[in-house]
Design a protein around this motif. Structure first.
Motif, PDB file in Angstrom:
ATOM      1  N   UNK B 277      -1.297  10.078  -1.260  1.00 49.03           N
ATOM      2  CA  UNK B 277      -1.625   9.049  -2.259  1.00 49.03           C
ATOM      3  C   UNK B 277      -3.090   8.654  -2.247  1.00 49.03           C
ATOM      4  N   UNK B 278      -3.965   9.622  -1.952  1.00 46.33           N
ATOM      5  CA  UNK B 278      -5.401   9.353  -1.940  1.00 46.33           C
ATOM      6  C   UNK B 278      -5.914   8.952  -3.315  1.00 46.33           C
ATOM      7  N   UNK B 292       2.784   8.248  -1.767  1.00 52.31           N
ATOM      8  CA  UNK B 292       1.738   7.339  -1.310  1.00 52.31           C
ATOM      9  C   UNK B 292       2.122   6.714   0.024  1.00 52.31           C
ATOM     10  N   UNK B 293       1.305   6.949   1.012  1.00 50.50           N
ATOM     11  CA  UNK B 293       1.483   6.271   2.292  1.00 50.50           C
ATOM     12  C   UNK B 293       0.819   4.906   2.143  1.00 50.50           C
ATOM     13  N   UNK B 294       1.462   3.904   2.666  1.00 48.21           N
ATOM     14  CA  UNK B 294       0.941   2.551   2.506  1.00 48.21           C
ATOM     15  C   UNK B 294      -0.084   2.270   3.606  1.00 48.21           C
ATOM     16  N   UNK B 321       6.860   2.623   8.025  1.00 44.22           N
ATOM     17  CA  UNK B 321       6.263   1.852   6.940  1.00 44.22           C
ATOM     18  C   UNK B 321       6.711   2.474   5.615  1.00 44.22           C
ATOM     19  N   UNK B 322       7.125   1.646   4.654  1.00 47.91           N
ATOM     20  CA  UNK B 322       7.652   2.199   3.408  1.00 47.91           C
ATOM     21  C   UNK B 322       6.627   3.048   2.649  1.00 47.91           C
ATOM     22  N   UNK B 323       7.119   4.059   1.967  1.00 49.20           N
ATOM     23  CA  UNK B 323       6.245   4.905   1.153  1.00 49.20           C
ATOM     24  C   UNK B 323       6.676   4.767  -0.299  1.00 49.20           C
ATOM     25  N   UNK B 324       5.932   5.421  -1.161  1.00 48.15           N
ATOM     26  CA  UNK B 324       6.234   5.323  -2.580  1.00 48.15           C
ATOM     27  C   UNK B 324       5.975   6.671  -3.243  1.00 48.15           C
ATOM     28  N   UNK B 325       6.931   7.139  -3.979  1.00 51.26           N
ATOM     29  CA  UNK B 325       6.748   8.395  -4.704  1.00 51.26           C
ATOM     30  C   UNK B 325       6.056   8.069  -6.022  1.00 51.26           C
TER      31      UNK B 325
END
Lengths: 335, 335
Positions: B277-278, B292-294, B321-325
């Motif tokens: 998630x850069x 995306x890594x938080x 830690x939660x991530x997000x697609x």
DNA sequence: CTGAAAGCGCTTACAG
DNA sequence: CTGAAAGCGCTTACAG
């Protein structure tokens, strides 16, 4: 585990152990062998606080970086570290905000950590002029020239930004562009931006290309989101532009994305040129036409100057490092 | 200028000056005022070597980064520094090669610089298992889990790589992809790659998508040039692929460029998904679909755990830690 | 070639 | 509340 323990275990005095540890010549081979055996066996590492307290200095070199996510500086840091490692020097990196006062920070570092030398990646000459004089250790400024300041312990190496910007404008002019916008130019590295701006202005004047600084320049910080926003502002103000010269590749990439989101393709609808020659810009779509700064040479000459300064107190040097205009895929030939 | 000079100039003893400097309570207001006035006037800064020698520790926090040009880590470094600065802690960053032994380096750092705590950005669990026990200060590992190691002074925070990889495969499966290649997976962060690989494998098995690890996976290091080369190798071996899952955004960007140079467009001809998630991946053409890594949470929880460890010797914590697609523009729907 | 001793600049019991 | 003194772990004249 201290040097005293090693002395006890090896049967020698602490002075002799210290001599062995520091490779002094006047120790017999036999003694050296026996002391080292104990050091090895115990996995002993001397306490650097004591060592540096005594020697009135630390052994390490500091690298002060202005701006955290700056890819050009990341490249330089990597090369500096590799070169310093080869020279058996230890380096610690300190990151400052793009707008921070690097000279004040360096001064604090000198008092607290006593580095042997400092690299500045990026730097504002005004801050140096105002506050550098209390710093007496050898320093090297990269990507800006400190010649005019005349400090006896500050070398500097940089690309000839003015000449490079002129070449960019010549390239654009040669491709038929007569409406060129300039993107970037933040306060913090104002001299750098200023040199590039001056280069643009000179070349435009020479080639008889109109260039209204207030209208055709849009400042922004060194980041894709900022460049993205600035590009929209610039293009709304100057819809006639056929080319944008971004003062860094990161900005150029942000600009290309902004242009696409405005329905414009690079280079078919508008041309973009970057600056720096980052790896990222050579793997983007389109590949960037850009000015490659020779980071390897900047790093090599910088390390060379710093180590000479440390070892022999050599006088400072100020040099321009050659650049290269790379033709990628982001410039269109106007008919 | 030493504490002795301040004592002389202020008319007090060195002990009192030291107490003032260190904010000890048992000093009269009058004395504090007068001593501080002299300190101010002289611009005195205590010598940290002496201070640390006496205190047997340094005040600073070390950040050991595995891999120099790793943009995810650059993002984390920036956030860590900002958080530590807010907490009035000083941080020094040390860069190691992607394949270096970070535990051995940390051990050396402990002996030579005595940091109060260490962050590891990236880390190989096997190296920790083999060599971490002599390190007794609080440490935090980011982007990998050290729970299984059970060290009393090592916390860890990471994204749930397995679950994230599964979601990526589910997304690809949902878009009709049944020939998926996996790009990346270097030796140095083998556990991370392994977890992502395992996630792929599990999801493929569940969705009845064929997945031959030896054939459909191509390892490479964390860089665009390596990903570029690996993509060509992968596609020559498996020309039937309709999608490539790269285990980092940097690799995904290198892959997209390689595919374009092979005459394939993303996503029209082939799909690419990244990981991290850069920012760069959200400004590329096409925008990356990625995990995306938080990094903000990784940094916040990491700093919190480290400072608690330093201040109160709190027991270690290990958290996901939660991530997000994030759905970008790089995935095609197959009919 | 080797060792005993002083001293780098601080902090902190200890005594007052 | 304040000061004299010991000591942190090293290096380096100095003496032998």
């Amino acid at each position: 585990m201290t040097i005293k323990d090693i002395a006890r275990l090896s049967g020698y005095g602490v002075a002799t152990v210290s001599r062995v540890l520091n490779d002094h010549p006047d120790v017999s081979d036999e003694t050296r062998r026996r002391v080292l055996a104990v050091v090895e066996e115990q996995g002993f590492q001397p306490n650097n606080n004591a060592k540096h307290l005594k020697q009135q200095s630390s052994t390490s070199i500091a690298i002060i970086v202005k701006g955290t996510m700056n890819l050009l500086f990341a490249d330089l840091v990597e090369r500096l570290q590799a070169l310093l490692r080869d020279a058996e020097e230890d380096a610690a990196v300190y990151y400052l905000d793009e707008d921070a006062n690097e000279v004040a920070y360096a001064l604090q570092l000198c008092r607290e950590r006593r580095p042997m030398g400092i690299f500045f990646l990026g730097g504002d000459l005004e801050l140096f002029r105002a506050g550098f004089s209390p710093i007496t250790i050898p320093c090297v400024l990269l990507t800006n020239s400190a010649r005019e300041l005349g400090f006896g312990n500050l070398s500097s190496f940089t690309t000839d930004d003015g000449a490079a910007a002129e070449q960019v404008i010549e390239l654009l002019g040669g491709h038929g562009h007569r409406h060129i916008g300039l993107l970037g130019g933040n306060w913090s590295c104002s001299q750098i931006s200023f040199r590039r701006l001056t280069g643009c202005r000179n070349a435009c004047a020479r080639l008889d290309i109109p260039f209204d600084v207030d209208r055709q320049c849009e400042p922004c910080r060194y980041s894709m989101p900022e460049a993205y926003a600035a590009t929209r502002v610039l293009l709304e103000r100057c819809p006639e532009l056929t080319a944008i010269f971004a003062v860094s590749d990161v900005m150029a990439l942000g600009a290309i994305r902004a242009l696409r989101d405005m329905g414009k393709r690079v280079p078919e609808d508008i041309t973009v040129v970057g600056y720096d020659g980052l790896v990222s810009g050579q793997y983007s779509l389109p590949r960037l036409t850009t000015v490659r700064q020779d980071t390897q040479q900047l790093a090599e000459r910088g390390v060379d100057a710093l180590l000479r300064g440390i070892a022999r107190n050599s006088p400072p040097v100020h040099e321009l490092v050659p650049f290269q205009l790379i033709e990628g895929e982001s410039v269109a030939q106007l008919s």
